[in-house]
Design a protein around this motif. Sequence first.
Motif, PDB file in Angstrom:
ATOM      1  N   LEU A  55       0.850  -1.191   0.000  1.00  0.00           N
ATOM      2  CA  LEU A  55       0.000   0.000   0.000  1.00  0.00           C
ATOM      3  C   LEU A  55       0.884   1.239   0.000  1.00  0.00           C
ATOM      4  O   LEU A  55       1.271   1.758   1.053  1.00  0.00           O
ATOM      5  CB  LEU A  55      -0.929  -0.019   1.219  1.00  0.00           C
ATOM      6  N   LEU A  56       1.207   1.697  -1.197  1.00  0.00           N
ATOM      7  CA  LEU A  56       2.161   2.793  -1.341  1.00  0.00           C
ATOM      8  C   LEU A  56       1.605   4.078  -0.724  1.00  0.00           C
ATOM      9  O   LEU A  56       0.480   4.495  -1.010  1.00  0.00           O
ATOM     10  CB  LEU A  56       2.495   3.020  -2.810  1.00  0.00           C
ATOM     11  N   ASN A  57       2.423   4.689   0.111  1.00  0.00           N
ATOM     12  CA  ASN A  57       2.119   5.955   0.790  1.00  0.00           C
ATOM     13  C   ASN A  57       0.973   5.842   1.797  1.00  0.00           C
ATOM     14  O   ASN A  57       0.522   6.862   2.320  1.00  0.00           O
ATOM     15  CB  ASN A  57       1.818   7.080  -0.208  1.00  0.00           C
ATOM     16  N   TYR A  58       0.502   4.652   2.072  1.00  0.00           N
ATOM     17  CA  TYR A  58      -0.491   4.478   3.125  1.00  0.00           C
ATOM     18  C   TYR A  58       0.222   4.047   4.404  1.00  0.00           C
ATOM     19  O   TYR A  58       0.817   2.964   4.456  1.00  0.00           O
ATOM     20  CB  TYR A  58      -1.547   3.430   2.734  1.00  0.00           C
ATOM     21  N   ARG A  59       0.222   4.914   5.370  1.00  0.00           N
ATOM     22  CA  ARG A  59       0.871   4.656   6.657  1.00  0.00           C
ATOM     23  C   ARG A  59       2.305   4.148   6.472  1.00  0.00           C
ATOM     24  O   ARG A  59       2.694   3.131   7.002  1.00  0.00           O
ATOM     25  CB  ARG A  59       0.036   3.682   7.489  1.00  0.00           C
ATOM     26  N   GLY A  60       3.068   4.897   5.694  1.00  0.00           N
ATOM     27  CA  GLY A  60       4.483   4.585   5.533  1.00  0.00           C
ATOM     28  C   GLY A  60       4.785   3.455   4.579  1.00  0.00           C
ATOM     29  O   GLY A  60       5.905   2.946   4.557  1.00  0.00           O
ATOM     30  N   GLY A  61       3.811   3.068   3.750  1.00  0.00           N
ATOM     31  CA  GLY A  61       4.029   1.965   2.804  1.00  0.00           C
ATOM     32  C   GLY A  61       3.739   0.623   3.453  1.00  0.00           C
ATOM     33  O   GLY A  61       4.594  -0.271   3.471  1.00  0.00           O
ATOM     34  N   SER A  62       2.519   0.480   3.980  1.00  0.00           N
ATOM     35  CA  SER A  62       2.144  -0.734   4.709  1.00  0.00           C
ATOM     36  C   SER A  62       1.930  -1.922   3.782  1.00  0.00           C
ATOM     37  O   SER A  62       1.766  -1.765   2.567  1.00  0.00           O
ATOM     38  CB  SER A  62       0.860  -0.471   5.509  1.00  0.00           C
ATOM     39  N   PHE A  63       1.894  -3.106   4.383  1.00  0.00           N
ATOM     40  CA  PHE A  63       1.649  -4.343   3.643  1.00  0.00           C
ATOM     41  C   PHE A  63       0.330  -4.947   4.089  1.00  0.00           C
ATOM     42  O   PHE A  63       0.024  -4.997   5.290  1.00  0.00           O
ATOM     43  CB  PHE A  63       2.784  -5.342   3.869  1.00  0.00           C
ATOM     44  N   LEU A  64      -0.470  -5.405   3.111  1.00  0.00           N
ATOM     45  CA  LEU A  64      -1.750  -6.039   3.383  1.00  0.00           C
ATOM     46  C   LEU A  64      -1.641  -7.521   3.046  1.00  0.00           C
ATOM     47  O   LEU A  64      -1.356  -7.888   1.901  1.00  0.00           O
ATOM     48  CB  LEU A  64      -2.856  -5.386   2.557  1.00  0.00           C
ATOM     49  N   LEU A  65      -1.857  -8.355   4.037  1.00  0.00           N
ATOM     50  CA  LEU A  65      -1.702  -9.797   3.895  1.00  0.00           C
ATOM     51  C   LEU A  65      -3.018 -10.489   4.226  1.00  0.00           C
ATOM     52  O   LEU A  65      -3.847  -9.939   4.965  1.00  0.00           O
ATOM     53  CB  LEU A  65      -0.612 -10.307   4.845  1.00  0.00           C
ATOM     54  N   PRO A  66      -3.245 -11.701   3.733  1.00  0.00           N
ATOM     55  CA  PRO A  66      -4.435 -12.449   4.135  1.00  0.00           C
ATOM     56  C   PRO A  66      -4.323 -12.881   5.589  1.00  0.00           C
ATOM     57  O   PRO A  66      -3.222 -13.049   6.109  1.00  0.00           O
ATOM     58  CB  PRO A  66      -4.437 -13.656   3.193  1.00  0.00           C
ATOM     59  N   ASP A  67      -5.457 -13.038   6.232  1.00  0.00           N
ATOM     60  CA  ASP A  67      -5.436 -13.494   7.622  1.00  0.00           C
ATOM     61  C   ASP A  67      -5.305 -15.008   7.657  1.00  0.00           C
ATOM     62  O   ASP A  67      -6.083 -15.729   7.025  1.00  0.00           O
ATOM     63  CB  ASP A  67      -6.716 -13.059   8.330  1.00  0.00           C
TER      64      ASP A  67
END
Length: 421
Positions: A55-67
């Motif tokens: 997630l570019l530029n979202y909260r410092g470039g966060s990563f979204l992973l499956p649970d």
Amino acid sequence: MLKSRYFLFLLLFFIGWSSRASFILLPMDEAQQNHLKAYGITYWCLDKQYKASWLLNYRGGSFLLPDAPEIRKECQIRGVTSEVLSDGDANAILEEISSPSQNMETVVLEKAPKIAVYTPKGKQPWDDAVTLVLTYAEIPFTPIYDEEVLSDGLLLYDWLHLHHEDFTGQYGKFYGSNRNSPWYIEQKKDAEALATKLGYAKVSEEKLAVAKKIRDFVIGGGFMFAMCSATDSFDIALSAAGVDICEPMFDGDESEGNYQSKIDYSQTFAFKDYILERNPIVYEFSDIDMTTKRSNVPMEKDYFTLMDFSAKWDPIPSMLCQNHTSLVKGFMGQTTAFNRDLIKTNVLVMGENQINGEARYIHGEKGKGMFTFYGGHDPEDYQHRVGDAPTVLDLHPNSPGYRLILNNVLFPAARKKKQKT
């Protein structure tokens, strides 16, 4: 009464089901307790065939992973901050990111890149910032050196890091300060023996052959990352192909007269119009490096600024500059920073020291591939010297300077999307 209780149970069940956790967010802003290991978690997920998004530029470039239970457990084991999201939470974030008014973008990460580190045999992880941080983040890599490169071993990899190598055959220009040191004598002996074994009369000729193989790897679609002296010495070697620029203490014979006029800048990746340092006593390859021109940059003011790019229109430099701060602490090296006047116009400056306008972090394309050059030796050791104690990354888990290295490691995992123009 029983029927009413049954329907109440069903209602609560479906409410709980619809709001159940479906994603894990690895925040990369100040909330993250270990930024460096968060990259390792993301790589681990890709290696396990999980889908992931950057997630570019979202909260410092966060990563979204499956649970998944094993992902939660891995985050806990490695001390990585994670947040559990419902489908609704995740969709709201993705919708916010997709808005044209937001300088954000979602980049799908498809596969774990195969990583090679070009480094001499027997080097310890702390000898090089990249091997140090890869080891700390638990991202697997394969050490390779000249024999593997010259036998086309690079074809097995997606991403290559160049250890602080001297591709010119001048042994790092350590002659003036360390020619009598046992380690220098041993390294020179080993390099000469390897060149002979591989069929070359001189180390400079063998290193040029290696540099050409690496060049071809990039042109063919590979990703190359280099730090410190591996940046300018790589370009210098390519530009001096067929020209003897080594003095007798390096290769046993005199250098060519007026060799500066024979340098072919069209062969380089990043630099142009530089003047080589002819004096073998001087610890410098050329005027590309800004180390000796930094008297107006005291340590307490030595920071460089990351450029702000459009995540939607320029996703590549945006990925490479993801961080929880745009101001990164500077650090020295044999090649500390690059003279902006000597950088080719098609090469992108992504980080600069604004006191004297030097470039610290640059990126470009070569053929079908890409390269990134990063000045300095160790982002958390301001002036690393031979024999200094190794950096302990447990003391620097949120290092912005080391994050830039790991941005480059994950970059090849991104789904290829045509760059907008």
